[in-house]
Design a protein around this motif. Sequence first.
Motif, PDB file in Angstrom:
ATOM      1  N   MET A 141      -4.120   1.860  -2.147  1.00 59.23           N
ATOM      2  CA  MET A 141      -4.255   1.369  -0.772  1.00 59.23           C
ATOM      3  C   MET A 141      -3.008   0.601  -0.331  1.00 59.23           C
ATOM      4  O   MET A 141      -2.613   0.677   0.830  1.00 59.23           O
ATOM      5  N   ASP A 146      -0.240   3.199   0.332  1.00 60.11           N
ATOM      6  CA  ASP A 146      -0.521   4.029   1.502  1.00 60.11           C
ATOM      7  C   ASP A 146      -1.146   3.132   2.578  1.00 60.11           C
ATOM      8  O   ASP A 146      -2.359   2.959   2.622  1.00 60.11           O
ATOM      9  N   HIS A 155      -4.245   4.126   4.336  1.00 58.35           N
ATOM     10  CA  HIS A 155      -5.397   4.276   3.436  1.00 58.35           C
ATOM     11  C   HIS A 155      -5.992   5.681   3.419  1.00 58.35           C
ATOM     12  O   HIS A 155      -7.121   5.864   2.995  1.00 58.35           O
ATOM     13  N   ALA A 197      -6.705   7.094  -0.225  1.00 58.63           N
ATOM     14  CA  ALA A 197      -7.838   6.535  -0.974  1.00 58.63           C
ATOM     15  C   ALA A 197      -8.998   7.528  -1.057  1.00 58.63           C
ATOM     16  O   ALA A 197      -9.759   7.513  -2.015  1.00 58.63           O
TER      17      ALA A 197
END
Length: 173
Positions: free
Chosen positions: A97, A100, A103, A106
């Motif tokens: 998370m 990135d 998100h 995820a």
Amino acid sequence: AFWVYLPLVAEAAGQADQAVSGAISLALAGQVAGGLAAIALSRRVHPVAAFVGCTGALGVTIVAMTASDSAPLLTAAAFIFNAAWMFAPPFQLPLLMALDPEHRAALYISPAQLGGMAAGPALAAAALDSLGAGGPVTVALALLAAGLLLFGFALLAARRRSLTVPLAGEAVR
């Protein structure tokens, strides 16, 4: 890639069947210990340290389990291997998370883990055919090294974007 082939690899290293069976049984306690340790330490251990430390522990224990015919070493290494294996996953989501910011990745953590659990043994099986009992060891160590390399690239990319990786128990921005 390695764990499935432990009996074969340990036998090639000179381990008795009884030693391998005992090591595998105790190693299951290592999984419980690793999971409980991750819960207890999630706010104290940084995810980067958990990932790198566990990857290193996996590599060292693979070498230890295959380089000696010592039953106590096999048992201790199998316990540590499984503890590290279960310690690492709770730290993967906060890392992903943080790396990135939107998100989106995820959503793919579970499919990626499952894919790895299928692809690793498949690659090890192919290596077993061509390299013998050393094949699964070679594949496992190569995959660990590739994982560290890719992780290093991801951290460099995150640093360029000025992203920080929080502790496992902290909120992700």
